[in-house]
Design a protein around this motif. Structure first.
Motif, PDB file in Angstrom:
ATOM      1  N   THR A  13      -6.189   3.233   5.100  1.00 32.39           N
ATOM      2  CA  THR A  13      -7.001   2.260   4.381  1.00 32.39           C
ATOM      3  C   THR A  13      -6.132   1.159   3.788  1.00 32.39           C
ATOM      4  N   LEU A  14      -4.999   1.531   3.219  1.00 34.27           N
ATOM      5  CA  LEU A  14      -4.087   0.522   2.685  1.00 34.27           C
ATOM      6  C   LEU A  14      -3.600  -0.410   3.790  1.00 34.27           C
ATOM      7  N   ALA A  15      -3.368   0.131   4.971  1.00 34.59           N
ATOM      8  CA  ALA A  15      -2.894  -0.687   6.086  1.00 34.59           C
ATOM      9  C   ALA A  15      -3.964  -1.657   6.572  1.00 34.59           C
ATOM     10  N   ILE A  16      -5.192  -1.180   6.734  1.00 34.77           N
ATOM     11  CA  ILE A  16      -6.222  -2.092   7.249  1.00 34.77           C
ATOM     12  C   ILE A  16      -6.609  -3.147   6.210  1.00 34.77           C
ATOM     13  N   GLU A  17      -6.351  -2.869   4.932  1.00 36.39           N
ATOM     14  CA  GLU A  17      -6.607  -3.869   3.892  1.00 36.39           C
ATOM     15  C   GLU A  17      -5.400  -4.775   3.664  1.00 36.39           C
TER      16      GLU A  17
END
Length: 145
Positions: A13-17
């Motif tokens: 989630t941190l990566a896609i955000e």
């Protein structure tokens, strides 16, 4: 088990955000299982390192107690935020009312701070390492804003 499965979604989630280095690496999804592959592998490896550290120290309780105390430090920041928000935005609509304000948040702040302080006194080395590891997140986040 549940935490292991849930933890694989955090780096994803941190990566896609866009809040994590190597976005492409951590956001890769397996075609067959629709799971974040690289994120899962990294979190599983960290879990194994955590288990090895617990076995090596011979004190598994410390790895549960120290993070909980560190969480209370962040809860204290939330309690402080309540006072700051009330001061800065006195007319803001508040769907949830804090009972017996300011007594309850002050007691929560005192309790949370005491948990953190007592943990730091009883396990200063572990707390220092935990705080240092937590602060590394500031540099990771800063580089990816």
């Amino acid at each position: 088990n549940g935490m292991t499965l849930a933890s694989t979604r955090i780096p994803y989630t941190l990566a896609i955000e866009g809040h994590l280095p190597k976005k492409e690496f951590f956001s890769k999804i397996d075609d067959k299982y629709k799971q974040p592959v690289n994120s899962s592998v990294v979190m599983y490896v960290l879990g194994i390192i955590f288990l090895i550290a617990m076995l090596a120290t011979g004190n598994p309780d410390i790895f549960g107690d120290v993070p909980v105390a560190l969480f209370w430090l962040f809860y204290c920041l939330v309690f402080l935020g309540l006072f700051i928000l009330r001061k800065r935005e006195p007319n803001l609509e508040r769907p949830y009312k804090v009972p017996f304000y300011p007594v309850v948040p002050v007691l929560a702040l005192i309790g949370g701070a005491s948990i953190f302080v007592y943990a730091a006194i009883s396990n200063p080395g572990y707390m220092a390492i935990s705080v240092a590891l937590t602060l590394t997140g500031l540099f990771v986040y800063r580089d990816n804003k």
